[in-house]
Scaffold this motif. Structure first.
Motif, short mmCIF file in Angstrom:
data_model
loop_
_atom_site.label_atom_id
_atom_site.label_comp_id
_atom_site.label_asym_id
_atom_site.label_seq_id
_atom_site.Cartn_x
_atom_site.Cartn_y
_atom_site.Cartn_z
N GLU A 62 0.79 -1.20 0.05
CA GLU A 62 -0.03 -0.11 0.02
C GLU A 62 1.06 1.35 0.01
OE1 GLU A 62 -2.97 -0.24 3.22
OE2 GLU A 62 -3.53 -2.08 2.43
N GLN A 65 2.20 1.80 -3.49
CA GLN A 65 1.00 2.54 -4.30
C GLN A 65 0.94 3.95 -4.14
OE1 GLN A 65 -2.13 -0.14 -3.64
NE2 GLN A 65 -1.27 -1.58 -4.60
N GLU A 68 3.82 6.07 -5.42
CA GLU A 68 3.90 6.21 -6.71
C GLU A 68 3.20 7.37 -7.15
OE1 GLU A 68 3.29 2.69 -9.27
OE2 GLU A 68 4.91 1.53 -8.27
#
Ligand code: AMP
Length: 144
Positions: A62, A65, A68
């Motif tokens: 998580e 993500q 990013e």
């Protein structure tokens, strides 16, 4: 001026407040930018207690993500994004040394009571860093 900024983020909503300042400082210094988020390991027994096999792995996935998304907002390459597992302060200082950061940017909450006694992440970074540290005072949380 600064050549390499390391932005330490807890990936909470506080990050939105910090992004504008990180972007501006990077803009006028022309510095390279790296971002770090640290996942603190949970003690082994919590996994069994929670009935979750690999909570650390899930947290890392998580975090990567969210990292990013943040990196794309700030135009930061994959190679300059760090999601580390370990004690927050130690990992931030380690990566700061490895990338040769000359400025660390982090947030700082107003503290009182027990949390003042325990000390903040910002304080820990400030006292351990071998480079400059910019602690950005975060807005007070609004009581709902
Ligand atoms: P805190 O003292 O924990 O409220 O955090 C103050 C600042 O330290 C945050 O705004 C971030 O800049 C940084 N920070 C806190 N936790 C982390 C983390 N897990 N990874 C990277 N930076 C962090």
């Amino acid at each position: 001026m600064y050549k390499h900024i390391l932005f330490a983020t807890d990936l909470t909503e506080d990050t939105d407040y910090l992004i504008a300042k990180v972007r501006a400082i990077r803009g006028f210094t022309g510095a390279k930018l790296s971002i770090i988020h640290v996942v603190e390991p949970l003690p082994g027994y919590s996994y069994a207690y929670l009935g979750i096999e690999d909570i650390e792995g899930q947290l890392v996935t998580e975090s990567k993500q969210s990292m990013e998304k943040l990196a794309s907002q700030l135009n930061v390459n994959r190679a300059d994004q760090f999601v580390e597992i370990g004690p927050t302060k130690t990992k931030i200082l380690k990566i700061a040394g490895e990338v040769g950061a000359d400025l660390i940017i982090c947030g700082s909450h107003g503290r009182h009571g027990l949390s003042l006694l325990l000390g903040s992440t910002a304080n820990a970074i400030l006292h351990g860093a071998k480079c400059d540290v910019l602690t950005v005072r975060l807005p007070e949380e609004q009581a709902s």
